[in-house]
Design an enzyme around this catalytic site. Sequence first.
Site, PDB file in Angstrom:
ATOM      1  N   THR A   9      41.152  43.799  42.988  1.00  0.00           N
ATOM      2  CA  THR A   9      41.389  42.864  42.011  1.00  0.00           C
ATOM      3  C   THR A   9      41.556  43.234  40.556  1.00  0.00           C
ATOM      4  OG1 THR A   9      38.882  42.320  41.558  1.00  0.00           O
ATOM      5  CG2 THR A   9      40.152  41.153  43.540  1.00  0.00           C
ATOM      6  N   ASP A  10      42.030  42.318  39.790  1.00  0.00           N
ATOM      7  CA  ASP A  10      41.910  42.447  38.441  1.00  0.00           C
ATOM      8  C   ASP A  10      40.722  41.970  37.918  1.00  0.00           C
ATOM      9  OD1 ASP A  10      42.548  39.661  38.216  1.00  0.00           O
ATOM     10  OD2 ASP A  10      44.653  39.914  37.723  1.00  0.00           O
ATOM     11  N   LEU A  11      40.595  41.701  36.268  1.00  0.00           N
ATOM     12  CA  LEU A  11      39.433  41.209  35.937  1.00  0.00           C
ATOM     13  C   LEU A  11      39.075  39.759  36.242  1.00  0.00           C
ATOM     14  CD1 LEU A  11      39.731  43.156  32.326  1.00  0.00           C
ATOM     15  CD2 LEU A  11      37.923  43.471  34.204  1.00  0.00           C
TER      16      LEU A  11
END
Length: 151
Positions: A27-29
């Site tokens: 995932t991203d942030l």
Amino acid sequence: MVLPNFPDGVLDGDRHLYAVRAYYEDTDLSGIVYHANYLRWFERARSDLLRRLEIDQRAAIESGEGAYALSEVNLKYLRPAKLDDDILIETRCTELKAASCRMRQKAFRGDELLAEAQLRVGFISLEGRPKRQPEKWRAAFARFVNSTEDR
């Protein structure tokens, strides 16, 4: 000592099902799965499909016979997968030719379609030239190919 099962998909009629989970590294942030990870998940599912069809990629490469390579992909994102989601990758072979096959892959979270890809995979020599698939491998795919979809 009890050991866990290795990642394993199943053949279900004319489709292959492979489960993945969205981990933090995917995932991203914001907790949304990074778009390139769908390609990785789809590749893992195709590799597992070959194992289920008793196609030994490693032996073919080591013997110099050849390998499968992705030659086209059209990927459509519909909804985001998120951290901790359980994702089911469905793979179907929609066309079989002497040196290639077309496939459709879909990523589901439950009944919700997240992404789908239409792709072409070719069999190539180790020098990168198209080559006929081994007859035993074509026969394995022939039992799996279907030009219609239920879902």
